[in-house]
Enzyme design. Structure first.
Site, PDB file in Angstrom:
ATOM      1  N   SER A 119       0.838  -1.202   0.000  1.00  0.00           N
ATOM      2  CA  SER A 119       0.000   0.000   0.000  1.00  0.00           C
ATOM      3  C   SER A 119       0.866   1.242   0.000  1.00  0.00           C
ATOM      4  CB  SER A 119      -0.871   0.022   1.252  1.00  0.00           C
ATOM      5  OG  SER A 119      -1.459   1.299   1.404  1.00  0.00           O
ATOM      6  N   THR A 120       0.504   2.214  -0.794  1.00  0.00           N
ATOM      7  CA  THR A 120       1.122   3.539  -0.691  1.00  0.00           C
ATOM      8  C   THR A 120       0.133   4.489  -0.024  1.00  0.00           C
ATOM      9  OG1 THR A 120       2.490   3.223  -2.645  1.00  0.00           O
ATOM     10  CG2 THR A 120       2.088   5.498  -1.985  1.00  0.00           C
ATOM     11  N   ARG A 121      -1.018   4.715  -0.698  1.00  0.00           N
ATOM     12  CA  ARG A 121      -1.979   5.705  -0.230  1.00  0.00           C
ATOM     13  C   ARG A 121      -2.579   5.377   1.134  1.00  0.00           C
ATOM     14  NH1 ARG A 121      -1.206   6.000  -5.359  1.00  0.00           N
ATOM     15  NH2 ARG A 121      -0.965   3.786  -5.035  1.00  0.00           N
ATOM     16  N   ARG A 169      -1.641   3.344   3.531  1.00  0.00           N
ATOM     17  CA  ARG A 169      -0.683   3.384   4.641  1.00  0.00           C
ATOM     18  C   ARG A 169      -0.276   4.820   4.970  1.00  0.00           C
ATOM     19  NH1 ARG A 169       5.477   0.932   5.239  1.00  0.00           N
ATOM     20  NH2 ARG A 169       5.847   1.991   7.210  1.00  0.00           N
ATOM     21  N   ARG A 182      -5.627  -4.330   6.122  1.00  0.00           N
ATOM     22  CA  ARG A 182      -5.707  -4.639   4.682  1.00  0.00           C
ATOM     23  C   ARG A 182      -5.391  -6.120   4.541  1.00  0.00           C
ATOM     24  NH1 ARG A 182      -3.340  -1.432  -0.447  1.00  0.00           N
ATOM     25  NH2 ARG A 182      -5.228  -0.290   0.083  1.00  0.00           N
ATOM     26  N   HIS A 237     -13.614  -1.837  -0.337  1.00  0.00           N
ATOM     27  CA  HIS A 237     -12.619  -0.791  -0.067  1.00  0.00           C
ATOM     28  C   HIS A 237     -13.370   0.487   0.342  1.00  0.00           C
ATOM     29  CE1 HIS A 237      -8.860   1.085   0.138  1.00  0.00           C
ATOM     30  NE2 HIS A 237      -8.476   1.100  -1.131  1.00  0.00           N
ATOM     31  N   GLN A 270     -11.741   4.029   0.210  1.00  0.00           N
ATOM     32  CA  GLN A 270     -11.574   4.587  -1.127  1.00  0.00           C
ATOM     33  C   GLN A 270     -12.856   5.274  -1.594  1.00  0.00           C
ATOM     34  OE1 GLN A 270      -8.617   4.561  -2.992  1.00  0.00           O
ATOM     35  NE2 GLN A 270      -9.788   6.049  -4.155  1.00  0.00           N
ATOM     36  N   ASP A 274     -10.146   1.002 -12.679  1.00  0.00           N
ATOM     37  CA  ASP A 274      -9.142   0.522 -11.739  1.00  0.00           C
ATOM     38  C   ASP A 274      -8.314  -0.499 -12.528  1.00  0.00           C
ATOM     39  OD1 ASP A 274      -7.703  -0.242  -9.481  1.00  0.00           O
ATOM     40  OD2 ASP A 274      -9.346  -1.345  -8.524  1.00  0.00           O
ATOM     41  N   THR A 275      -7.270  -0.985 -11.915  1.00  0.00           N
ATOM     42  CA  THR A 275      -6.457  -2.005 -12.580  1.00  0.00           C
ATOM     43  C   THR A 275      -7.316  -3.213 -12.962  1.00  0.00           C
ATOM     44  OG1 THR A 275      -4.541  -3.438 -12.369  1.00  0.00           O
ATOM     45  CG2 THR A 275      -5.796  -3.062 -10.358  1.00  0.00           C
ATOM     46  N   TRP A 276      -6.921  -3.892 -14.026  1.00  0.00           N
ATOM     47  CA  TRP A 276      -7.608  -5.133 -14.414  1.00  0.00           C
ATOM     48  C   TRP A 276      -7.050  -6.328 -13.639  1.00  0.00           C
ATOM     49  CZ3 TRP A 276      -6.523  -3.814 -20.249  1.00  0.00           C
ATOM     50  CH2 TRP A 276      -7.313  -2.712 -20.618  1.00  0.00           C
ATOM     51  N   HIS A 289      -9.700   7.303 -10.643  1.00  0.00           N
ATOM     52  CA  HIS A 289      -8.979   6.019 -10.519  1.00  0.00           C
ATOM     53  C   HIS A 289      -8.405   5.994  -9.104  1.00  0.00           C
ATOM     54  CE1 HIS A 289      -6.181   2.765 -11.149  1.00  0.00           C
ATOM     55  NE2 HIS A 289      -6.271   2.761 -12.464  1.00  0.00           N
ATOM     56  N   CYS A 290      -8.608   4.881  -8.390  1.00  0.00           N
ATOM     57  CA  CYS A 290      -8.134   4.832  -6.994  1.00  0.00           C
ATOM     58  C   CYS A 290      -6.615   4.816  -6.901  1.00  0.00           C
ATOM     59  CB  CYS A 290      -8.714   3.604  -6.301  1.00  0.00           C
ATOM     60  SG  CYS A 290      -8.181   2.046  -7.032  1.00  0.00           S
ATOM     61  N   LEU A 291      -5.949   4.376  -8.002  1.00  0.00           N
ATOM     62  CA  LEU A 291      -4.499   4.191  -8.034  1.00  0.00           C
ATOM     63  C   LEU A 291      -4.117   3.048  -7.076  1.00  0.00           C
ATOM     64  CD1 LEU A 291      -3.271   7.927  -7.898  1.00  0.00           C
ATOM     65  CD2 LEU A 291      -4.071   6.631  -9.883  1.00  0.00           C
ATOM     66  N   ARG A 295      -7.866  10.781   0.422  1.00  0.00           N
ATOM     67  CA  ARG A 295      -7.761   9.591   1.278  1.00  0.00           C
ATOM     68  C   ARG A 295      -7.379   9.971   2.707  1.00  0.00           C
ATOM     69  NH1 ARG A 295      -7.092   4.487  -0.575  1.00  0.00           N
ATOM     70  NH2 ARG A 295      -7.324   4.148   1.668  1.00  0.00           N
TER      71      ARG A 295
HETATM   72  N1   CP Z   1      -5.966   3.337  -3.552  1.00  0.00           N
HETATM   73  C1   CP Z   1      -5.268   2.622  -2.660  1.00  0.00           C
HETATM   74  O1   CP Z   1      -5.817   1.978  -1.763  1.00  0.00           O
HETATM   75  O2   CP Z   1      -3.920   2.678  -2.833  1.00  0.00           O
HETATM   76  P1   CP Z   1      -2.815   1.863  -2.029  1.00  0.00           P
HETATM   77  O3   CP Z   1      -2.945   0.421  -2.474  1.00  0.00           O
HETATM   78  O4   CP Z   1      -1.511   2.463  -2.434  1.00  0.00           O
HETATM   79  O5   CP Z   1      -3.086   1.995  -0.559  1.00  0.00           O
HETATM   80  N1  NVA Z   2      -8.513  -3.401  -6.933  1.00  0.00           N
HETATM   81  C1  NVA Z   2      -7.201  -3.062  -6.453  1.00  0.00           C
HETATM   82  C2  NVA Z   2      -7.255  -1.830  -5.628  1.00  0.00           C
HETATM   83  C3  NVA Z   2      -5.955  -1.380  -5.047  1.00  0.00           C
HETATM   84  C4  NVA Z   2      -6.086  -0.144  -4.205  1.00  0.00           C
HETATM   85  C5  NVA Z   2      -6.652  -4.237  -5.660  1.00  0.00           C
HETATM   86  O1  NVA Z   2      -7.411  -4.878  -4.928  1.00  0.00           O
HETATM   87  O2  NVA Z   2      -5.469  -4.522  -5.790  1.00  0.00           O
END
Ligand code: CP
Ligand code: NVA
Length: 316
Positions: A56-58, A60, A107, A134, A137, A231-233, A272-274, A300
């Site tokens: 996690s970046t955001r 955490r 998490r 989530h 988010q 979001d990411t696939w 996008h949540c990133l 966040r």
């Molecule tokens: N969006 C989000 O939860 O990012 P991290 O995985 O970096 O916490």
């Molecule tokens: N859907 C992604 C969100 C990351 C913040 C995952 O679960 O990895």
């Protein structure tokens, strides 16, 4: 917000409409306090144990920084650091951490794990992302939507999701109806959101009088939308399926051609949540003026501060 004190946050519909609105208003207030460098040390002496089974970046950094700003202490505990389900039951870990800490944030891979923590902890537990939900988010996303359109103009907007029917989508779905937002959920057939969440969302949409469209054609998916989200696939834990997934999502890239072909509203914004992977959105959209992704990331912090403070019965 007094009613939120002591309660867990597992999924966003743990908050009713009024609580959701109040948490968002409090988050906006906290942002003003942070910008003015006037955040009171209201959580002095409090602590949050932050368990991370995944990267996690955001989440955490927003939690640690936000807790510090409020005068409390965050403790970062990775899977390598704590006995959680390995060498000690989740129940015992929850009971022990509750003796030291005012809050637990976790998490996890399976949603059951965070649920089990909450079941046994004697302090409030926050889900910081599971395979199913989530909620933090979604709070940041609706705060950003309010900032961009004005809180009074959110009702009646249409949010289109183009991508995987995943954890991030689930909570957006559950929050959209109480926020008065219509949903257009566009995923490939095999990647629909969870059927139980869909049912809960339909019930909420009926209650709040909002619309839901579900389909597989991205062009149709973005029709008339004011907000497009992806979001990411390949979520964390799905790395082995990466090649198969990237193939399944062909044609799902959010780009300006898709948005104009589909007839999105003139004021459409991109969210996008990133973290972002390169394939789900073009650089042109991601770094454009329509993209609010970095405001969304910043939000966040204010939203998690609001959650932690209200769980501890503190409002400012
Ligand atoms: N969006 C989000 O939860 O990012 P991290 O995985 O970096 O916490
Ligand atoms: N859907 C992604 C969100 C990351 C913040 C995952 O679960 O990895």
């Amino acid at each position: 917000l007094e009613g939120v004190k002591g309660r867990h946050l597992m999924r966003i519909d743990d908050y009713c409409k009024e609580e959701l609105e109040a948490i968002l208003a409090f988050s906006r207030h906290l942002k003003d306090l942070v910008k003015a460098e006037k955040v009171p040390q209201a959580l002095h002496g409090k602590s949050v144990a932050c368990i991370f089974q995944k990267r996690s970046t955001r989440t955490r950094v927003s939690t640690e920084t936000g807790m510090n700003l409020l005068g409390g202490s965050p403790l970062f505990l990775s899977s390598q650091d704590v006995q959680l389900g390995v060498n000690e039951t989740i129940k015992d870990s929850a009971l022990v951490l509750s003796r030291f800490n005012s809050l637990i944030l976790a998490r996890v891979f399976g949603h059951d794990t965070v649920h089990e923590l909450a079941e046994h902890a004697t302090v409030p537990v926050i889900n910081a992302l599971s395979d199913m939900h989530h909620p933090l988010q979604t709070l940041a996303d609706f705060m950003t939507i309010q900032e961009r359109f004005g809180p009074e103009n959110v009702k009646g907007k249409t949010l289109a999701w183009v991508g995987d029917g995943n954890n991030v989508l689930h909570d957006l779905m559950l929050a959209a109806p109480p926020m008065g937002v219509n949903l257009r959920i566009c995923t490939p057939e095999g990647y629909r959101p969870d059927a139980g969440i869909m049912k809960d969302t339909e019930a909420l949409a009926q209650k709040f009088g909002t619309d839901i469209w579900v389909g597989a054609d991205p062009i149709e998916g973005v029709a008339g939308c004011n907000i497009v989200v992806t979001d990411t696939w390949v979520s964390m834990g799905q790395e082995e399926e990466a090649a198969k997934r990237i193939k399944a999502f062909e044609g799902y890239e959010v780009n300006s051609e898709l948005m104009s072909k589909g007839g999105a509203a003139d004021d459409w914004i991109f969210m996008h949540c990133l973290p972002r992977h390169p394939e789900e959105v073009s650089d042109e959209v991601f770094y454009s003026d329509r993209s609010v992704v970095f405001d969304e990331a910043e939000a966040r912090m204010y939203t998690v501060m609001a959650v932690m403070a209200t769980q501890l019965g503190v409002t400012l």
